[in-house]
Design an enzyme around this catalytic site. Structure first.
Site, PDB file in Angstrom:
ATOM      1  N   HIS A  67       0.835  -1.203   0.000  1.00 43.12           N
ATOM      2  CA  HIS A  67       0.000   0.000   0.000  1.00 43.12           C
ATOM      3  C   HIS A  67       0.869   1.252   0.000  1.00 43.12           C
ATOM      4  O   HIS A  67       1.768   1.389   0.805  1.00 43.12           O
ATOM      5  CB  HIS A  67      -0.923   0.013   1.215  1.00 43.12           C
ATOM      6  CG  HIS A  67      -2.080  -0.943   1.072  1.00 43.12           C
ATOM      7  ND1 HIS A  67      -3.285  -0.765   1.696  1.00 43.12           N
ATOM      8  CD2 HIS A  67      -2.214  -2.076   0.346  1.00 43.12           C
ATOM      9  CE1 HIS A  67      -4.114  -1.748   1.367  1.00 43.12           C
ATOM     10  NE2 HIS A  67      -3.474  -2.559   0.550  1.00 43.12           N
TER      11      HIS A  67
ATOM     12  N   TYR B 114      -9.894   5.210   6.880  1.00 42.09           N
ATOM     13  CA  TYR B 114     -10.168   5.568   8.270  1.00 42.09           C
ATOM     14  C   TYR B 114     -11.270   6.607   8.241  1.00 42.09           C
ATOM     15  O   TYR B 114     -11.086   7.690   7.684  1.00 42.09           O
ATOM     16  CB  TYR B 114      -8.921   6.168   8.920  1.00 42.09           C
ATOM     17  CG  TYR B 114      -7.793   5.169   9.108  1.00 42.09           C
ATOM     18  CD1 TYR B 114      -7.635   4.492  10.309  1.00 42.09           C
ATOM     19  CD2 TYR B 114      -6.877   4.909   8.085  1.00 42.09           C
ATOM     20  CE1 TYR B 114      -6.600   3.577  10.494  1.00 42.09           C
ATOM     21  CE2 TYR B 114      -5.841   3.999   8.258  1.00 42.09           C
ATOM     22  CZ  TYR B 114      -5.710   3.336   9.467  1.00 42.09           C
ATOM     23  OH  TYR B 114      -4.699   2.432   9.645  1.00 42.09           O
TER      24      TYR B 114
ATOM     25  N   PRO C  10      -5.203  -0.090  18.734  1.00 44.15           N
ATOM     26  CA  PRO C  10      -4.927  -0.653  17.410  1.00 44.15           C
ATOM     27  C   PRO C  10      -5.016   0.367  16.267  1.00 44.15           C
ATOM     28  O   PRO C  10      -4.596   0.062  15.145  1.00 44.15           O
ATOM     29  CB  PRO C  10      -5.991  -1.736  17.244  1.00 44.15           C
ATOM     30  CG  PRO C  10      -7.078  -1.359  18.174  1.00 44.15           C
ATOM     31  CD  PRO C  10      -6.440  -0.637  19.317  1.00 44.15           C
TER      32      PRO C  10
ATOM     33  N   LYS D 192       0.238  -0.635  15.157  1.00 39.60           N
ATOM     34  CA  LYS D 192       1.649  -0.693  15.542  1.00 39.60           C
ATOM     35  C   LYS D 192       2.068  -1.892  16.376  1.00 39.60           C
ATOM     36  O   LYS D 192       3.263  -2.176  16.492  1.00 39.60           O
ATOM     37  CB  LYS D 192       2.007   0.570  16.335  1.00 39.60           C
ATOM     38  CG  LYS D 192       1.937   1.851  15.534  1.00 39.60           C
ATOM     39  CD  LYS D 192       2.962   1.832  14.435  1.00 39.60           C
ATOM     40  CE  LYS D 192       2.956   3.099  13.614  1.00 39.60           C
ATOM     41  NZ  LYS D 192       3.660   2.931  12.348  1.00 39.60           N
TER      42      LYS D 192
ATOM     43  N   TYR E 258       3.201   6.792  10.554  1.00 37.95           N
ATOM     44  CA  TYR E 258       2.400   5.648  10.116  1.00 37.95           C
ATOM     45  C   TYR E 258       3.270   4.568   9.482  1.00 37.95           C
ATOM     46  O   TYR E 258       3.100   3.376   9.753  1.00 37.95           O
ATOM     47  CB  TYR E 258       1.318   6.126   9.130  1.00 37.95           C
ATOM     48  CG  TYR E 258       0.267   5.098   8.825  1.00 37.95           C
ATOM     49  CD1 TYR E 258      -0.868   4.981   9.616  1.00 37.95           C
ATOM     50  CD2 TYR E 258       0.410   4.235   7.738  1.00 37.95           C
ATOM     51  CE1 TYR E 258      -1.838   4.022   9.335  1.00 37.95           C
ATOM     52  CE2 TYR E 258      -0.544   3.279   7.454  1.00 37.95           C
ATOM     53  CZ  TYR E 258      -1.675   3.171   8.260  1.00 37.95           C
ATOM     54  OH  TYR E 258      -2.617   2.228   7.981  1.00 37.95           O
TER      55      TYR E 258
HETATM   56  P1  RFL Z   1       0.884 -12.277  21.200  1.00 40.81           P
HETATM   57  O1  RFL Z   1       0.679 -12.300  19.747  1.00 40.81           O
HETATM   58  O2  RFL Z   1      -0.262 -11.988  22.097  1.00 40.81           O
HETATM   59  O3  RFL Z   1       1.524 -13.675  21.587  1.00 40.81           O
HETATM   60  C1  RFL Z   1       1.620 -14.117  22.924  1.00 40.81           C
HETATM   61  C2  RFL Z   1       1.607 -15.630  22.908  1.00 40.81           C
HETATM   62  O4  RFL Z   1       1.844 -16.097  24.228  1.00 40.81           O
HETATM   63  C3  RFL Z   1       0.939 -17.169  24.494  1.00 40.81           C
HETATM   64  N1  RFL Z   1       0.819 -17.249  25.974  1.00 40.81           N
HETATM   65  C4  RFL Z   1       1.444 -18.174  26.720  1.00 40.81           C
HETATM   66  N2  RFL Z   1       2.213 -19.219  26.382  1.00 40.81           N
HETATM   67  C5  RFL Z   1       2.715 -20.008  27.385  1.00 40.81           C
HETATM   68  N3  RFL Z   1       2.424 -19.784  28.701  1.00 40.81           N
HETATM   69  C6  RFL Z   1       1.631 -18.740  29.077  1.00 40.81           C
HETATM   70  N4  RFL Z   1       1.365 -18.544  30.369  1.00 40.81           N
HETATM   71  C7  RFL Z   1       1.112 -17.891  28.066  1.00 40.81           C
HETATM   72  N5  RFL Z   1       0.309 -16.781  28.077  1.00 40.81           N
HETATM   73  C8  RFL Z   1       0.156 -16.409  26.802  1.00 40.81           C
HETATM   74  C9  RFL Z   1      -0.325 -16.799  23.742  1.00 40.81           C
HETATM   75  O5  RFL Z   1      -1.137 -17.921  23.468  1.00 40.81           O
HETATM   76  C10 RFL Z   1       0.272 -16.208  22.476  1.00 40.81           C
HETATM   77  O6  RFL Z   1       0.471 -17.180  21.468  1.00 40.81           O
HETATM   78  O7  RFL Z   1       2.036 -11.221  21.624  1.00 40.81           O
HETATM   79  P2  RFL Z   1       3.274 -10.634  20.803  1.00 40.81           P
HETATM   80  O8  RFL Z   1       4.124 -11.711  20.211  1.00 40.81           O
HETATM   81  O9  RFL Z   1       3.866  -9.635  21.699  1.00 40.81           O
HETATM   82  O10 RFL Z   1       2.610  -9.887  19.539  1.00 40.81           O
HETATM   83  C11 RFL Z   1       1.849  -8.716  19.705  1.00 40.81           C
HETATM   84  C12 RFL Z   1       0.736  -8.644  18.648  1.00 40.81           C
HETATM   85  O11 RFL Z   1      -0.006  -9.846  18.695  1.00 40.81           O
HETATM   86  C13 RFL Z   1      -0.184  -7.447  18.858  1.00 40.81           C
HETATM   87  O12 RFL Z   1       0.557  -6.314  19.235  1.00 40.81           O
HETATM   88  C14 RFL Z   1      -0.973  -7.100  17.587  1.00 40.81           C
HETATM   89  O13 RFL Z   1      -1.909  -8.102  17.257  1.00 40.81           O
HETATM   90  C15 RFL Z   1      -1.685  -5.755  17.751  1.00 40.81           C
HETATM   91  N6  RFL Z   1      -2.488  -5.361  16.597  1.00 40.81           N
HETATM   92  C16 RFL Z   1      -1.908  -4.845  15.459  1.00 40.81           C
HETATM   93  N7  RFL Z   1      -0.567  -4.729  15.366  1.00 40.81           N
HETATM   94  C17 RFL Z   1       0.009  -4.297  14.191  1.00 40.81           C
HETATM   95  O14 RFL Z   1       1.249  -4.165  14.147  1.00 40.81           O
HETATM   96  N8  RFL Z   1      -0.735  -3.998  13.066  1.00 40.81           N
HETATM   97  C18 RFL Z   1      -2.091  -4.117  13.079  1.00 40.81           C
HETATM   98  O15 RFL Z   1      -2.720  -3.915  12.040  1.00 40.81           O
HETATM   99  C19 RFL Z   1      -2.733  -4.505  14.313  1.00 40.81           C
HETATM  100  N9  RFL Z   1      -4.079  -4.608  14.376  1.00 40.81           N
HETATM  101  C20 RFL Z   1      -3.872  -5.538  16.633  1.00 40.81           C
HETATM  102  C21 RFL Z   1      -4.654  -5.129  15.495  1.00 40.81           C
HETATM  103  C22 RFL Z   1      -4.496  -6.108  17.740  1.00 40.81           C
HETATM  104  C23 RFL Z   1      -5.862  -6.260  17.748  1.00 40.81           C
HETATM  105  N10 RFL Z   1      -6.435  -6.898  18.868  1.00 40.81           N
HETATM  106  C24 RFL Z   1      -7.008  -8.178  18.714  1.00 40.81           C
HETATM  107  C25 RFL Z   1      -6.007  -6.479  20.187  1.00 40.81           C
HETATM  108  C26 RFL Z   1      -6.011  -5.249  15.521  1.00 40.81           C
HETATM  109  C27 RFL Z   1      -6.643  -5.791  16.654  1.00 40.81           C
HETATM  110  C28 RFL Z   1      -8.143  -5.855  16.664  1.00 40.81           C
HETATM  111  C1  PHB Z   2      -6.040  -4.398  10.293  1.00 48.20           C
HETATM  112  O1  PHB Z   2      -5.904  -4.700   9.091  1.00 48.20           O
HETATM  113  O2  PHB Z   2      -6.472  -5.198  11.140  1.00 48.20           O
HETATM  114  C2  PHB Z   2      -5.700  -3.035  10.734  1.00 48.20           C
HETATM  115  C3  PHB Z   2      -5.132  -2.172   9.800  1.00 48.20           C
HETATM  116  C4  PHB Z   2      -4.846  -0.860  10.180  1.00 48.20           C
HETATM  117  C5  PHB Z   2      -5.129  -0.448  11.461  1.00 48.20           C
HETATM  118  C6  PHB Z   2      -5.670  -1.315  12.385  1.00 48.20           C
HETATM  119  C7  PHB Z   2      -5.973  -2.617  12.018  1.00 48.20           C
HETATM  120  O3  PHB Z   2      -4.872   0.834  11.780  1.00 48.20           O
END
Ligand code: RFL
Ligand code: PHB
Length: 392
Positions: A73, A201, A292, A296, A386
């Site tokens: 993108h 957005y 979110p 990031k 961004y």
């Molecule tokens: P994770 O991915 O949560 O992984 C943690 C892992 O640890 C396991 N776990 C355990 N394992 C053993 N023993 C225990 N006691 C444990 N407790 C937990 C879990 O099962 C899991 O597998 O953390 P990590 O690696 O730090 O990664 C972080 C990301 O997952 C998170 O920051 C992103 O998903 C946030 N996020 C976004 N980030 C982006 O960079 N770009 C995006 O577009 C974006 N969109 C989002 C998002 C997060 C969202 N939600 C669901 C909060 C959109 C949403 C809606």
């Molecule tokens: C996503 O694709 O889940 C997503 C993309 C951009 C954002 C947040 C979430 O700012």
């Protein structure tokens, strides 16, 4: 009792990238993951990767499928009460962003680790961490029904915001910073081609909405909702009606399709400082959470893993501790830039409530949005944050 060099809790992006980067330098690790392989490979979460994250994954040899399948993108759109404005990210910064699901990143990393005979113990939940005052800390985990122990030179908590690692640090040894928001996000996946090539957005009188995607066949949509909202109250019809109302551009149509998943996500900002206690290091969501809106979280998690891998490689090679000492400070400089951006971007785009100063806040938002969409300097500031700024 098992023994390894680096004991990693959590097979999310942070834990898997760390394990992979260490292995490339001949350092052994064991990753403990509470869920099954199938569960983590199907868990749909983030979707937007910064250029720097993509470069890192490609340089680490886990970017083949990413290079083939990611959607590049070069801009994003802001819809302000129905009027669309484009922010040309690449023109302004020379960089792009990429759409590629977090679960795809996780799949690629698991495959690379298992092909290299790396150890990931699925369905092995860490229970607690002991011996942090010694040179050989121990993780106790629930293995095949019995409690087992993993002893390591270092323990790294990559277990997300609700993991157990952060709790192993004595409360007097760290400072926590946090902010809550007066809204949550309702997110859906719809099996329908995206309605626009780029993310949209939308700031609207009914609240924030986001149009994004995972692939040319799968649309991802989010709606700002109340913090106490329950998903059972949102039928598919109600979701589509609200989405149409939140993208009020008469010349743009949102494609409807079968909703294949829906859920509600809490929004918060959180940082723990420092991201280390003795031989325990925290990385990713275990140490910090951002709203979110700025996309990031996964990018930060992968950056932490890179900085920590470099520091550990240096320690194993030369016994030097300076990179381990500076790990937390280096990561936190980036974390706080991203915290500020994610907070600012969220406050600009969401409906902030009905309090007595809400109409004042709304005028500030509209003024800021007009500024962002007309001043090249302001637009460039948004764009460089961004696409990812690095350590500033
Ligand atoms: P994770 O991915 O949560 O992984 C943690 C892992 O640890 C396991 N776990 C355990 N394992 C053993 N023993 C225990 N006691 C444990 N407790 C937990 C879990 O099962 C899991 O597998 O953390 P990590 O690696 O730090 O990664 C972080 C990301 O997952 C998170 O920051 C992103 O998903 C946030 N996020 C976004 N980030 C982006 O960079 N770009 C995006 O577009 C974006 N969109 C989002 C998002 C997060 C969202 N939600 C669901 C909060 C959109 C949403 C809606
Ligand atoms: C996503 O694709 O889940 C997503 C993309 C951009 C954002 C947040 C979430 O700012």
């Amino acid at each position: 009792m098992m023994r390894t060099q680096v004991g990693i809790i959590g097979a999310g992006p942070a834990g898997l990238v760390l394990s992979h980067l260490l292995a490339l330098e001949g350092i052994e690790s064991v990753v403990l993951e509470s869920r099954s392989r199938q569960y983590v490979e199907r868990r749909m979460r983030a979707g937007l990767l910064e250029q720097g994250t993509v470069d890192l994954l490609c340089e680490a040899g886990v970017g083949d499928r990413l290079r083939r399948e990611a959607l590049v993108h070069h801009g994003i759109e802001l819809m302000i009460n129905g009027t669309r404005h484009r922010i040309p990210l690449t023109e302004l910064t020379g960089k792009s962003v990429f759409i590629y699901g977090q679960h795809e990143v996780v799949k690629d990393l698991i495959e690379a680790r298992l092909n290299a005979h790396g150890q990931i113990l699925f369905e092995s939940e860490a229970v607690d961490i002991n011996g942090l005052d010694s040179d050989l800390p121990t993780i106790r985990f629930r293995g095949n029904e019995a409690i087992e122990e993993l002893r390591a030179d270092f323990v790294v908590g990559c277990d997300g915001f609700h993991g157990v690692s952060r709790a192993a640090i004595p409360s007097g040894a760290v400072v926590e910073f946090q902010k809550t928001y007066p809204f949550s996000w309702l997110g859906i996946f719809a099996a329908v081609p995206p309605s626009n090539d780029e993310l949209i957005y939308s700031y609207s009188e009914r609240g924030f909405a986001l149009h994004t995607m995972r692939s040319p066949q799968l649309t991802r949509l989010y709606l700002q909702c109340a913090t106490n909202e329950v998903i059972q109250n949102w039928s598919d019809d109600r979701i589509w009606n609200e989405l149409h109302a939140r993208f009020p551009d008469p010349d743009w149509t949102l494609n409807e399709g079968p909703i294949v998943e829906k859920g509600i996500t809490d929004i918060r900002s959180y940082v723990i400082e420092p991201m280390r206690y003795r031989r325990l290091f925290l990385a990713g969501d275990a140490a910090h959470i951002v709203p979110p809106t700025g996309a990031k979280g996964m990018n930060l998690a992968i950056f932490d893993a890179r900085v920590l891998a470099d520091a550990m490689v240096d320690w194993y090679r030369s016994g030097r501790t300076d990179l381990l000492e500076s790990y937390s400070g280096t990561c936190l400089r980036r974390v706080w830039r991203v915290q500020h951006f994610s907070w600012w971007y969220s406050e600009m785009l969401h409906k902030l409530g009905d309090g007595e100063d809400s109409s004042f806040q709304q005028q500030l938002q509209l003024s800021q949005l007009r500024y962002i969409t007309t001043s090249r300097a302001a637009m460039t500031s948004l764009a460089e944050n961004y696409v990812g700024l690095g350590v500033v």
